[in-house]
Enzyme design. Structure first.
Site, PDB file in Angstrom:
ATOM      1  N   ASP A  71       2.127   8.650  28.541  1.00 20.70           N
ATOM      2  CA  ASP A  71       3.171   9.292  27.837  1.00 20.70           C
ATOM      3  C   ASP A  71       2.648   7.115  26.766  1.00 20.70           C
ATOM      4  O   ASP A  71       4.221   7.156  25.352  1.00 20.70           O
ATOM      5  CB  ASP A  71       4.999   8.847  28.191  1.00 20.70           C
ATOM      6  CG  ASP A  71       4.291   7.099  29.268  1.00 20.70           C
ATOM      7  OD1 ASP A  71       3.747   6.937  29.345  1.00 20.70           O
ATOM      8  OD2 ASP A  71       5.835   7.145  29.482  1.00 20.70           O
ATOM      9  N   GLY A  72       1.918   7.136  26.872  1.00 19.03           N
ATOM     10  CA  GLY A  72       1.564   6.467  25.666  1.00 19.03           C
ATOM     11  C   GLY A  72       2.234   4.880  25.983  1.00 19.03           C
ATOM     12  O   GLY A  72       1.970   3.851  25.232  1.00 19.03           O
ATOM     13  N   GLU A  73       3.138   4.369  26.785  1.00 18.63           N
ATOM     14  CA  GLU A  73       3.217   2.954  27.641  1.00 18.63           C
ATOM     15  C   GLU A  73       2.399   2.752  28.248  1.00 18.63           C
ATOM     16  O   GLU A  73       1.453   3.097  28.119  1.00 18.63           O
ATOM     17  CB  GLU A  73       4.445   3.081  28.759  1.00 18.63           C
ATOM     18  CG  GLU A  73       5.429   3.266  28.729  1.00 18.63           C
ATOM     19  CD  GLU A  73       6.532   3.231  29.532  1.00 18.63           C
ATOM     20  OE1 GLU A  73       6.283   3.306  30.180  1.00 18.63           O
ATOM     21  OE2 GLU A  73       7.849   4.822  29.175  1.00 18.63           O
ATOM     22  N   GLN A 103       7.759  -9.996   5.905  1.00 21.23           N
ATOM     23  CA  GLN A 103       9.015 -10.010   6.409  1.00 21.23           C
ATOM     24  C   GLN A 103      10.096 -11.143   6.860  1.00 21.23           C
ATOM     25  O   GLN A 103      10.750 -11.631   7.541  1.00 21.23           O
ATOM     26  CB  GLN A 103       9.813  -9.103   7.408  1.00 21.23           C
ATOM     27  CG  GLN A 103       9.317  -7.303   7.418  1.00 21.23           C
ATOM     28  CD  GLN A 103      10.021  -6.309   7.663  1.00 21.23           C
ATOM     29  OE1 GLN A 103      10.948  -6.356   8.598  1.00 21.23           O
ATOM     30  NE2 GLN A 103       9.322  -5.126   7.552  1.00 21.23           N
ATOM     31  N   HIS A 115       1.981 -16.649   6.367  1.00 21.61           N
ATOM     32  CA  HIS A 115       2.544 -15.616   4.648  1.00 21.61           C
ATOM     33  C   HIS A 115       3.696 -17.418   4.150  1.00 21.61           C
ATOM     34  O   HIS A 115       2.807 -17.538   2.828  1.00 21.61           O
ATOM     35  CB  HIS A 115       3.200 -14.670   4.817  1.00 21.61           C
ATOM     36  CG  HIS A 115       4.022 -13.914   3.696  1.00 21.61           C
ATOM     37  ND1 HIS A 115       2.933 -14.156   2.118  1.00 21.61           N
ATOM     38  CD2 HIS A 115       5.170 -13.990   3.232  1.00 21.61           C
ATOM     39  CE1 HIS A 115       3.794 -14.216   1.445  1.00 21.61           C
ATOM     40  NE2 HIS A 115       4.950 -13.777   1.369  1.00 21.61           N
ATOM     41  N   LYS A 164       3.273 -11.105 -11.317  1.00 25.06           N
ATOM     42  CA  LYS A 164       3.397 -10.008 -10.611  1.00 25.06           C
ATOM     43  C   LYS A 164       4.851  -9.577 -10.303  1.00 25.06           C
ATOM     44  O   LYS A 164       5.097 -10.420  -9.518  1.00 25.06           O
ATOM     45  CB  LYS A 164       2.513 -10.308  -8.609  1.00 25.06           C
ATOM     46  CG  LYS A 164       2.690  -9.220  -8.368  1.00 25.06           C
ATOM     47  CD  LYS A 164       1.885  -9.353  -7.399  1.00 25.06           C
ATOM     48  CE  LYS A 164       2.745  -8.932  -5.376  1.00 25.06           C
ATOM     49  NZ  LYS A 164       2.270  -9.384  -4.075  1.00 25.06           N
ATOM     50  N   ASP A 179      -5.767 -16.170  -1.495  1.00 26.87           N
ATOM     51  CA  ASP A 179      -4.465 -15.162  -1.686  1.00 26.87           C
ATOM     52  C   ASP A 179      -4.351 -14.758   0.374  1.00 26.87           C
ATOM     53  O   ASP A 179      -5.637 -15.619   0.866  1.00 26.87           O
ATOM     54  CB  ASP A 179      -4.103 -13.679  -1.384  1.00 26.87           C
ATOM     55  CG  ASP A 179      -3.046 -13.352  -1.719  1.00 26.87           C
ATOM     56  OD1 ASP A 179      -1.843 -13.847  -1.296  1.00 26.87           O
ATOM     57  OD2 ASP A 179      -2.819 -12.264  -2.443  1.00 26.87           O
TER      58      ASP A 179
END
Ligand code: R5P
Length: 292
Positions: A19-21, A78, A110, A171, A197
């Site tokens: 199931d992807g777990e 974020q 960042h 920018k 950067d």
């Protein structure tokens, strides 16, 4: 004193269920000073869950002290609300990781202030000196170019160490894959550029900066140096349009080779090993970390 060379990494196994777990197990760590090394670049969610499960496995297996070493922290861009209804992903990641660890090590955040999102202590390692030494033989008359305002401090550090001047591209980000530029602050006429950067994600920022400095009269010769080479689509096309003579990224994210781009990968393994060794021996990290 324990030499790191005498320590073998403990075994881990990661199984993907139908199931992807994920099912994660670690070897014997009871009573040990444990360092879980895991960047959380693409596929970001898989890498984050792997990290959290590895931390949990080590904790439940009796680790005496647990440090998460995260060379690249996904979601770190974020760091504020982009709109009234936005989540702050960096804070969510900091809460999840910080709650389960005694200490966190991250390379070139960042925004350095993101350290304060973590309730647990953060060691913010500095990859810039390593990059500067690799760039040094490649540049002579170059102007160090910050591709946006956020990169100016980094550009100034490169310029000071290499004896070069700085320019900055104006920018504006339009979307995850689009940016627009509004000219260049500083004189780039007739000079080759070194664009620096913290990361190359879609490559839009570097491609736009390359076009902007060339439009402002820079010579075609271009060198690009960034810490995190994420190379998310369409980075390959973007970097081809920027056409740098040399493209340097570190190995905080293992994506450069798969991108097929002609990158020079600068290893920060020595920086991590030095930092882990000093933390293990309770020694100061000194110049390995960045403050402010
Ligand atoms: C932005 O503020 C960052 O410092 C990078 O310039 C940016 O995240 C790079 O992303 P992309 O390669 O997608 O333009």
């Amino acid at each position: 004193m324990t030499s790191l060379a005498s320590i073998d990494p403990t075994g881990t196994s990661i199984e993907v269920f139908p199931d992807g777990e994920l099912g994660v197990e670690v070897g014997v760590v009871r009573g040990a000073d444990v360092y879980v090394v895991q960047p959380t670049g693409p596929p970001v969610h898989e890498r984050l869950v792997e990290l959290l499960l590895l931390i949990d496995a080590a904790r439940r297996s009796g680790a005496a002290r647990l440090t998460a070493v995260i060379p690249y922290l996904g979601y770190s861009r974020q760091d504020r609300r982009a709109a009234e209804g936005s989540a702050i992903g960096g804070r969510v990641m900091a809460d999840a990781i910080g709650a389960a660890t005694d200490r966190v090590v991250i390379v070139d955040l960042h925004a350095p202030a993101t350290e304060a999102f973590f309730a647990t202590p953060v060691e913010h390692l500095d990859a810039v000196p390593t990059l500067i030494e690799r760039v040094r033989p490649l540049v002579r008359e170059h102007v160090v170019v910050a591709p946006d305002l956020g990169a100016v401090k980094r550009a100034e550090r490169f310029a000071a160490a290499l004896g070069l001047t700085v320019a900055c591209v104006r920018k504006r980000r339009l979307s995850g894959t689009e940016v627009e530029t509004h000219g260049v602050e500083g004189d780039v006429r007739g000079r080759p550029a070194l664009i620096v950067d913290d990361m190359i994600s879609t490559g839009a920022t570097v491609a736009a900066a390359a076009a902007a400095v060339r439009a402002a009269g820079a010579s075609p010769d271009l060198v690009v140096a960034a810490t995190h080479g994420i190379f998310a689509p369409p980075a390959v096309e973007a970097m081809r349009s920027a056409a740098p003579r040399a493209l340097l990224v570190t190995d905080t994210v293992p994506a450069a080779e798969a991108s097929g781009l002609a990158t020079e990968v600068v290893s920060i393994a020595g920086l991590l090993a030095d930092a882990i060794g000093r933390m293990h021996r309770e020694e100061p990290l000194g110049g390995l970390v960045r403050h402010g």
